[in-house]
Motif scaffolding. Structure first.
Motif, PDB file in Angstrom:
ATOM      1  N   LYS A 466      -3.933  -8.530  -8.302  1.00 29.02           N
ATOM      2  CA  LYS A 466      -3.673  -6.956  -9.223  1.00 29.02           C
ATOM      3  C   LYS A 466      -5.501  -6.308  -8.404  1.00 29.02           C
ATOM      4  O   LYS A 466      -6.426  -7.154  -8.793  1.00 29.02           O
ATOM      5  CB  LYS A 466      -3.388  -7.293 -10.139  1.00 29.02           C
ATOM      6  CG  LYS A 466      -3.086  -6.090 -10.104  1.00 29.02           C
ATOM      7  CD  LYS A 466      -1.904  -7.035 -11.909  1.00 29.02           C
ATOM      8  CE  LYS A 466      -2.431  -5.954 -12.551  1.00 29.02           C
ATOM      9  NZ  LYS A 466      -2.354  -5.789 -14.114  1.00 29.02           N
ATOM     10  N   TYR A 486     -10.541  -6.070  -4.733  1.00 25.55           N
ATOM     11  CA  TYR A 486      -8.957  -7.020  -4.912  1.00 25.55           C
ATOM     12  C   TYR A 486      -9.334  -8.115  -4.778  1.00 25.55           C
ATOM     13  O   TYR A 486      -9.811  -9.057  -3.772  1.00 25.55           O
ATOM     14  CB  TYR A 486      -8.158  -6.448  -3.477  1.00 25.55           C
ATOM     15  CG  TYR A 486      -7.268  -5.367  -3.662  1.00 25.55           C
ATOM     16  CD1 TYR A 486      -5.532  -5.571  -4.536  1.00 25.55           C
ATOM     17  CD2 TYR A 486      -8.048  -4.596  -3.380  1.00 25.55           C
ATOM     18  CE1 TYR A 486      -5.556  -3.684  -4.476  1.00 25.55           C
ATOM     19  CE2 TYR A 486      -6.657  -3.414  -3.600  1.00 25.55           C
ATOM     20  CZ  TYR A 486      -5.757  -2.904  -4.444  1.00 25.55           C
ATOM     21  OH  TYR A 486      -5.060  -1.864  -4.394  1.00 25.55           O
ATOM     22  N   LEU A 561      -1.027  -6.863   4.121  1.00 23.88           N
ATOM     23  CA  LEU A 561       0.133  -6.802   2.357  1.00 23.88           C
ATOM     24  C   LEU A 561      -1.048  -5.513   1.582  1.00 23.88           C
ATOM     25  O   LEU A 561       0.420  -5.413   0.626  1.00 23.88           O
ATOM     26  CB  LEU A 561      -0.916  -8.225   1.992  1.00 23.88           C
ATOM     27  CG  LEU A 561      -0.594  -9.845   2.493  1.00 23.88           C
ATOM     28  CD1 LEU A 561      -0.475 -10.442   2.123  1.00 23.88           C
ATOM     29  CD2 LEU A 561       0.990  -9.263   2.949  1.00 23.88           C
ATOM     30  N   ILE A 562      -1.282  -5.562   0.978  1.00 26.91           N
ATOM     31  CA  ILE A 562      -2.036  -4.463   0.646  1.00 26.91           C
ATOM     32  C   ILE A 562      -1.955  -3.260   0.768  1.00 26.91           C
ATOM     33  O   ILE A 562      -1.027  -2.631  -0.129  1.00 26.91           O
ATOM     34  CB  ILE A 562      -4.114  -3.947   0.506  1.00 26.91           C
ATOM     35  CG1 ILE A 562      -4.345  -5.085  -0.564  1.00 26.91           C
ATOM     36  CG2 ILE A 562      -4.210  -2.680  -0.501  1.00 26.91           C
ATOM     37  CD1 ILE A 562      -6.330  -5.083  -0.569  1.00 26.91           C
ATOM     38  N   TYR A 563      -1.661  -3.287   1.730  1.00 31.78           N
ATOM     39  CA  TYR A 563      -0.912  -1.640   2.297  1.00 31.78           C
ATOM     40  C   TYR A 563       0.228  -1.557   1.888  1.00 31.78           C
ATOM     41  O   TYR A 563       1.498  -0.186   1.822  1.00 31.78           O
ATOM     42  CB  TYR A 563      -1.251  -1.483   4.026  1.00 31.78           C
ATOM     43  CG  TYR A 563      -0.616  -0.304   4.203  1.00 31.78           C
ATOM     44  CD1 TYR A 563      -1.084   1.201   4.100  1.00 31.78           C
ATOM     45  CD2 TYR A 563       0.717  -0.063   5.240  1.00 31.78           C
ATOM     46  CE1 TYR A 563      -0.374   2.118   4.157  1.00 31.78           C
ATOM     47  CE2 TYR A 563       1.061   1.603   5.133  1.00 31.78           C
ATOM     48  CZ  TYR A 563       0.320   2.348   5.329  1.00 31.78           C
ATOM     49  OH  TYR A 563       1.261   4.010   5.184  1.00 31.78           O
ATOM     50  N   GLY A 564       0.985  -2.298   2.326  1.00 30.90           N
ATOM     51  CA  GLY A 564       2.870  -2.692   2.160  1.00 30.90           C
ATOM     52  C   GLY A 564       3.220  -2.485   0.863  1.00 30.90           C
ATOM     53  O   GLY A 564       3.965  -2.609   0.159  1.00 30.90           O
ATOM     54  N   ARG A 565       2.108  -2.585  -0.230  1.00 32.11           N
ATOM     55  CA  ARG A 565       2.444  -2.880  -1.910  1.00 32.11           C
ATOM     56  C   ARG A 565       3.201  -1.379  -2.099  1.00 32.11           C
ATOM     57  O   ARG A 565       4.209  -0.924  -2.506  1.00 32.11           O
ATOM     58  CB  ARG A 565       1.369  -2.555  -2.190  1.00 32.11           C
ATOM     59  CG  ARG A 565       0.983  -4.522  -2.381  1.00 32.11           C
ATOM     60  CD  ARG A 565       0.195  -5.023  -3.049  1.00 32.11           C
ATOM     61  NE  ARG A 565      -0.075  -6.126  -3.493  1.00 32.11           N
ATOM     62  CZ  ARG A 565      -1.366  -6.696  -4.984  1.00 32.11           C
ATOM     63  NH1 ARG A 565      -1.689  -6.269  -4.743  1.00 32.11           N
ATOM     64  NH2 ARG A 565      -1.148  -8.273  -4.533  1.00 32.11           N
ATOM     65  N   ARG A 566       2.397   0.177  -0.938  1.00 34.21           N
ATOM     66  CA  ARG A 566       3.331   1.074  -1.183  1.00 34.21           C
ATOM     67  C   ARG A 566       4.301   1.321  -0.842  1.00 34.21           C
ATOM     68  O   ARG A 566       4.597   2.335  -1.173  1.00 34.21           O
ATOM     69  CB  ARG A 566       2.396   2.021  -0.727  1.00 34.21           C
ATOM     70  CG  ARG A 566       0.722   2.344  -1.271  1.00 34.21           C
ATOM     71  CD  ARG A 566      -0.182   2.743  -0.693  1.00 34.21           C
ATOM     72  NE  ARG A 566      -0.960   2.313  -0.076  1.00 34.21           N
ATOM     73  CZ  ARG A 566      -2.358   2.835   0.545  1.00 34.21           C
ATOM     74  NH1 ARG A 566      -1.430   3.958   1.393  1.00 34.21           N
ATOM     75  NH2 ARG A 566      -3.059   2.508   0.827  1.00 34.21           N
ATOM     76  N   ASN A 568       8.312   0.309   0.548  1.00 41.64           N
ATOM     77  CA  ASN A 568       9.730  -0.679   0.610  1.00 41.64           C
ATOM     78  C   ASN A 568       9.534  -1.182   1.101  1.00 41.64           C
ATOM     79  O   ASN A 568       9.601  -1.184   2.468  1.00 41.64           O
ATOM     80  CB  ASN A 568      10.945   0.193   0.372  1.00 41.64           C
ATOM     81  CG  ASN A 568      11.975  -0.768   0.213  1.00 41.64           C
ATOM     82  OD1 ASN A 568      12.180  -1.223   0.584  1.00 41.64           O
ATOM     83  ND2 ASN A 568      12.547   0.180   0.580  1.00 41.64           N
ATOM     84  N   ARG A 569       9.436  -3.029   1.046  1.00 39.25           N
ATOM     85  CA  ARG A 569       9.947  -3.953   1.725  1.00 39.25           C
ATOM     86  C   ARG A 569      10.964  -3.815   3.115  1.00 39.25           C
ATOM     87  O   ARG A 569      10.233  -4.430   4.300  1.00 39.25           O
ATOM     88  CB  ARG A 569       9.402  -4.998   0.934  1.00 39.25           C
ATOM     89  CG  ARG A 569       8.227  -5.990   1.587  1.00 39.25           C
ATOM     90  CD  ARG A 569       8.228  -6.917   0.897  1.00 39.25           C
ATOM     91  NE  ARG A 569       7.683  -7.312  -0.323  1.00 39.25           N
ATOM     92  CZ  ARG A 569       6.761  -8.535  -0.765  1.00 39.25           C
ATOM     93  NH1 ARG A 569       7.506  -9.745  -1.005  1.00 39.25           N
ATOM     94  NH2 ARG A 569       5.603  -8.835  -1.776  1.00 39.25           N
TER      95      ARG A 569
END
Ligand code: ZN
Length: 606
Positions: A466, A486, A561-566, A568-569
């Protein structure tokens, strides 16, 4: 009292031949026990006898070789002939319960001299419960390796640890269950400890480690043709085509091939020979299924198993462990070589995004005299393409080299479809010497997707932790728009990346990668470290090699991965593709100057 009479010179195998009966419930060959049926069990059993000075017996045996029964014979011997406190450890308490109900009950009830020493479990105050069996002069306690309480309590002269490779690494935070159990025997000069198991993964197998610390005995048998003694090895078993019925063994000395019918005679004339120096206290035995007596597991059965398993890694592992009694080697990084990757390089130019790339991220490794930067392109199913890799020379305590990084950030990278992509997320390593300068750089570029990262040495950490705000104002309050740090589970990410490289699964390299790049990328290997006596794998740098290319790859992957958190997978890659195809530019502004707050709207556009 009967149980307290002096111990007569009797061995476990002699006792078993005299008294042990195999029940029809638990055995395929019910009736009186005959050690002659499995001659290789005689010596391990006899080292457990009071007549031997050996304190530790290690049996790394294949399934269906009689390992379990030899353990039961020892239990019977202790109860009837050499009583004392004994601890039986199974991998779990639940398994100890099962052992007590099934194996132990039938061992006792089918063997008269044991039945007369242990009262039936049904009787009240019989001293016979699920986890404790009293007998004259001794007591048998059962527990699981997952219970620290069960492993501690009273001292025990005898300890039998069964299937130790299934024991947990750590029990209730108190460390290694084997050491914990063994502490109970230290006060007994004439203690006996038996460890048995089929092995598991190389370097992670307890039984293999124990065997390697022993005198490493192998069972030598004579060749029916030339008479030369040898221990049986799997590669010497030969067969025609896919026909297990043709299995024969090829003598490693004379080359003669012989059928399994010779096995009983060979086993009778066999003998254990130590292959390593002995400390006089530890006897180790290894035995594969090739020795299994006629009528149990045949060579044809083994070939059949092998043919079924050979194409499937988990099945083959099971074959190697349970049939060959050997450890399974997981060759993670070993198959990823610089040369191998170089040979699979694709033709796309450095600085260009091949078809499929819809997102760009960058990883920056901060060194004393330079920044190493990799730009990676990403697409559907997280397929990654190395787009660009450079070293920006300059002292990171000075602004100049950071200015070069700004140019990288401002660059539009050509895609195959004639569009342009910009870096949308950049991870900069703040774990090096220039934490302060790194934070200063990141602080002004938060809106451009630049974040600070730090590798975590904690094993099994999440790939990306996190994010936490590390900037505080003069009042000590967290600054909302300050630097986000991070923590990366670098071991976790490296294992993922190397797994993908090894399986040629979705990491692509073009002309941006040269010999030196691949050398750096493969500069680490998994090594073993001991934590509380138990080995764990972790990534370490091979001696004196540079590894920035690998670090940059890890950071760029983390950025993805960090970008993907924003997003919808489920729809993320489709959305990014649509955006690229509709010609919409990435929301990063093209700027040559370091950005300030002017880059507002970066996040909201997404
Ligand atoms: Zn021969």
């Amino acid at each position: 009292m009967d149980g307290l009479r002096p111990e007569r010179a009797l061995t476990v195998s002699q006792w078993a031949d005299e008294h042990r009966r195999l029940s029809s419930k638990a055995s395929a060959e019910p009736g009186p026990w005959r050690t002659g049926r499995t001659p290789y069990l005689k010596e391990p059993m006899d080292e457990l006898s009071t007549t031997s000075n050996v304190q530790r017996v290690v049996m790394m045996f294949a399934a269906q070789t009689g390992k379990t029964e030899s353990g039961s014979n020892w239990l019977g011997y202790v109860i009837a002939h050499a009583p004392g406190p004994m601890l039986l450890v199974q991998p779990t308490v639940e398994m100890a319960k099962r052992l007590s109900k099934q194996r132990l009950e039938s061992l006792i009830s089918e063997t008269p001299c044991l039945a007369e020493r242990i009262a039936p479990a049904r009787a009240r105050d019989s001293g016979n419960t699920m986890f404790a069996k009293e007998f004259p002069g001794g007591m048998m306690l059962l527990t699981g390796a997952n219970s620290a309480t069960g492993l501690r309590s009273t001292p025990c002269r005898y300890i039998f640890m069964d299937e130790v490779d299934a024991f947990p690494a750590d029990v209730d935070g108190e460390g290694d269950p084997v050491s914990l159990a063994e502490k109970r025997a230290t006060t007994f000069a004439r203690r006996k400890i038996l460890l048995t198991s089929t092995p598991t993964v190389k370097d992670f197998s307890r039984i293999e480690a124990e065997y390697q610390r022993s005198d490493q005995r192998r069972f030598y048998v004579p060749c029916p043709s030339c008479g030369e003694m040898q221990w049986l090895k799997w590669p010497q078993l030969k067969w025609e085509g896919n026909d297990p019925a043709t299995a024969v063994y090829e003598c490693e000395h004379c080359g003669e091939r012989f059928a399994e019918i010779h096995k009983p005679a060979m086993l009778r004339q066999g003998e254990w020979r130590a292959t390593a120096p002995s400390d006089g206290k530890t006897a180790g035995f290894q035995l594969s299924g090739l020795y299994s007596p006629l009528g149990w597991l045949s060579w044809a059965d083994m070939v059949d198993d092998f043919l079924r398993a050979k194409a499937d890694a988990p099945m083959l592992k099971s074959f190697v462990n349970t049939r060959l009694a050997e450890t399974w080697e997981e060759d993670y990084a070993s198959k990823v070589s610089a040369d191998g990757l170089m040979a699979k390089r694709l033709a796309y130019e450095s600085g260009t995004c091949p078809d499929g790339v819809v997102l760009l991220t960058a990883g920056v490794d901060v060194q004393d005299n330079r920044l190493a930067v990799s730009v990676w392109g990403w697409g559907d199913r997280q397929v990654g393409w190395l787009v660009w890799h450079q070293e920006l020379m300059g002292d990171p305590t000075q602004v100049e080299v950071w200015g070069q990084l700004d140019q990288v950030l401002a660059t539009g990278w050509a895609t195959e479809c004639g569009k342009e992509l910009k870096i949308t997320q950049m991870c900069v390593d703040s774990g090096g010497h220039c934490t302060h300068e790194t934070y200063a750089y990141v602080r002004d570029r938060v809106r451009q997707g630049v974040v600070a990262i730090k590798g975590s040495s904690k094993r099994g950490s999440a790939a990306v932790g996190k994010g936490s705000k590390v900037d505080v104002n003069w009042r000590g309050r967290v600054i909302k728009r300050g630097v986000t740090l991070y923590m990366l589970g670098t071991d976790t990410i490296k294992t993922t990346l190397f797994g993908r490289m090894r399986h040629d699964d979705g990491l692509r390299f073009g002309m941006a990668a040269d010999d030196e790049y691949f050398k750096q990328l493969t500069s680490e290997k998994q090594a073993l470290r001991y934590v509380k006596g138990f080995p764990v794998r972790e990534w370490v740098k091979k001696s004196s090699e540079r590894n920035e290319a690998l670090d940059c790859c890890v950071y760029a992957y983390a950025a993805m991965l960090i970008y993907g958190r924003r997003m919808n997978r489920a729809t993320m890659w489709q959305q990014l593709r649509d955006r690229l195809e509709s010609g919409k530019q990435t929301p990063l502004r093209s700027r040559k100057q370091p950005a300030s707050g002017a880059a507002s709207g970066f996040v909201s556009n997404w």
